[in-house]
Each structure stands twice: as C-alpha cells, then as structure tokens.
Design a protein around this motif. Sequence first.
Motif, PDB file in Angstrom:
ATOM      1  N   VAL A   9       0.838  -1.175   0.000  1.00 51.53           N
ATOM      2  CA  VAL A   9       0.000   0.000   0.000  1.00 51.53           C
ATOM      3  C   VAL A   9       0.879   1.232   0.000  1.00 51.53           C
ATOM      4  N   GLY A  45      -6.172   0.508  -6.074  1.00 54.57           N
ATOM      5  CA  GLY A  45      -6.395   0.864  -4.675  1.00 54.57           C
ATOM      6  C   GLY A  45      -7.634   1.724  -4.521  1.00 54.57           C
ATOM      7  N   GLU A  57     -10.950   0.590  -0.721  1.00 59.26           N
ATOM      8  CA  GLU A  57     -10.822   0.398  -2.150  1.00 59.26           C
ATOM      9  C   GLU A  57     -11.964   1.110  -2.861  1.00 59.26           C
ATOM     10  N   THR A  66      -3.337   4.335  -2.759  1.00 59.40           N
ATOM     11  CA  THR A  66      -4.446   4.716  -1.910  1.00 59.40           C
ATOM     12  C   THR A  66      -4.222   6.114  -1.389  1.00 59.40           C
ATOM     13  N   SER A  89      -0.905  -0.287  -6.733  1.00 58.52           N
ATOM     14  CA  SER A  89      -1.920   0.022  -5.776  1.00 58.52           C
ATOM     15  C   SER A  89      -1.621   1.388  -5.243  1.00 58.52           C
TER      16      SER A  89
END
Length: 314
Positions: free
Chosen positions: A8, A264, A295, A30, A28
Amino acid sequence: MTRSTGGVVAIAIAVAGGLVLGLVGCASATPSTSASPSSPTAAPTSAPPTSTPDRSVEFQALEAEFGARVGVSALDTGTGARLSYRADERFGYASTIKALAAAVFLHEVRGSARDEVVTWSAEDVEAAGYSPVTSEQVETGLPLSQLAEAAVRRSDNTALNLVLARIGGPAALDAALGALGDEVTEVINAEPLLNVIEPGSTDDTTTPAAFTDDLTRLADGSYLKPADRATLLAWMSGNATGDTLIRAGAPAGWQVADKSGGAGGIRNDIAIVDRPDGAPIVLTILTNTLDPDAEYEDALVAKAASLALAAFVH
C-alpha cells in the motif's frame, strides 16, 4: 487496470479547485486522508448563451456518501457548454492514460510499422502486473497494433509498456501531450509504477479539465486521421472494463466509448459519449477514496456520470 496485490502506498493530492459552470471558448495507490474534500466555490463567470445546471451540491453529497473526492469535467462539443467540479484539481490517472498512449501510437506509427511483431518475456509480464492478453502470448508475441488495442480494450499493462517503448517511453508521451496543448498532465512512469502517487508529487497525475481537453482534440479530428480516430473509438467502444462506470450512468440510447482506470482507492473513467439528439459529450471522471485502506467503488463513477450527463439532456 486492476487492484494490485502489492504494498500500500499513499496518495495525497492538493485540493485547490473551484466550481466553474458555463460556456468555455475543455499497482496500488491509496489516498491519504489529507486529500479530504473541501467545498468548491463558484468562480465568477460572464453570462453565457448556454449553461449547465449547478450540480455542486449533488457532487458534494456523492463525496460524503462514498468517502471520496470526485473530479468532473464535461464538455458539450456542439455548444461549448461545460460542467466542472474540482476540474482543476490533480488526481492519479491510473490506466486511463492508455487511451492517450494508443492515440499517440496511431498518430506516430504509420503503415506496415504497426504490423511489426514484438516479443517479451514472462518476467516482463510479472513485473508489469495485470496483463490478460500478453500473458497468453509470451511464446508468439503480437503486432504492435494488437498491443495498442489490448492496452485499451483489456487494460493490459505489459501491452502499454511495449507501446510506450515503441513511441519513446513515458517522456515521449508526455511531450506528445504537451504538443497537443496539455501542459498539466505529468507522464513519468510505465506500469505498474504509474499507479504509485507519492504524497506531494505531481508525477503520473492530471486534472479532469486537462483530460477532457485531450479527449476533445482526439475526437474532433484535429490530431488523428479519420481512419485512426475511428480505430481508437472502436477500441474504446469495446472496452471490456467500463460497463459499470460511465456507461452505467449514461441515459438509455447514449453510446459510450471509454477508458477506465483503477488502483487501490483510485477509480476513473474517461469517455466520448454520443447522444441521439446532439453533439458528443466529452466526459472525464477522476476519483479517489479518502480512507487509505478503502478500495474504490464503481458505483461512485456511475452516479457521478449520471449527474453530469443529466445536465446535457435536451
């Protein structure tokens, strides 16, 4: 375009845009909670001959419902009316960049050069991530044109990387967008690193307004030859990853040629939308969740598309 199983990372993109509605002369990752939605304020505009309804309250409600930030830029290519919400704020573009890479490929690689068969290794596929087409063709390779199509229709990461390599890499794509007039989008990495947006960085980000302007130039025939424009739109119309996004929010009978992107908490879709009673609408929707562990949800993009396109229903 897929959610990576890698580590992440954080995305923190400054919130600084405003609401502008009216006539214009367009791995990914986020997000961190620092990218929380502010309340965009209406910028002063002159009284245009055509305008779109103010949807800011509805978009703010969507942001609250989904715990996300939403950026929207929609342009009526017939009247010039534009609807904008956080249209000048930066978002990670994720796999939506594949449509623009394919357009630059069609513009720059001509004739039989498109039929050149390119090969790659299983290690290339593993490094790139989501590659549903190229993972099955390691032994034989594919022509460049089929790789460009796979990048758009199937969001194949290895295909994008091979197309990028053919046109000169991310820097060449960035330069091509600059030549189109896009001085906002920052193309830095190939897959999968283009999904990793570091806090405070503008690498691999764009704004909804910039992407809508790019798509408008691709749609109006000023950049691509007619046959190449038709090819790109055919690839986008057959996009296998967009059925739950703008296409799901479009009115019945409206045809959507789109390219999705997601990683993400990022979920995006860009589209050229044909309607039966008017000129095409060019629409960009870029979103990111505020919870770094959350997500994306496709329904957010579909609902944002429904709100935006409703403003252009005659």
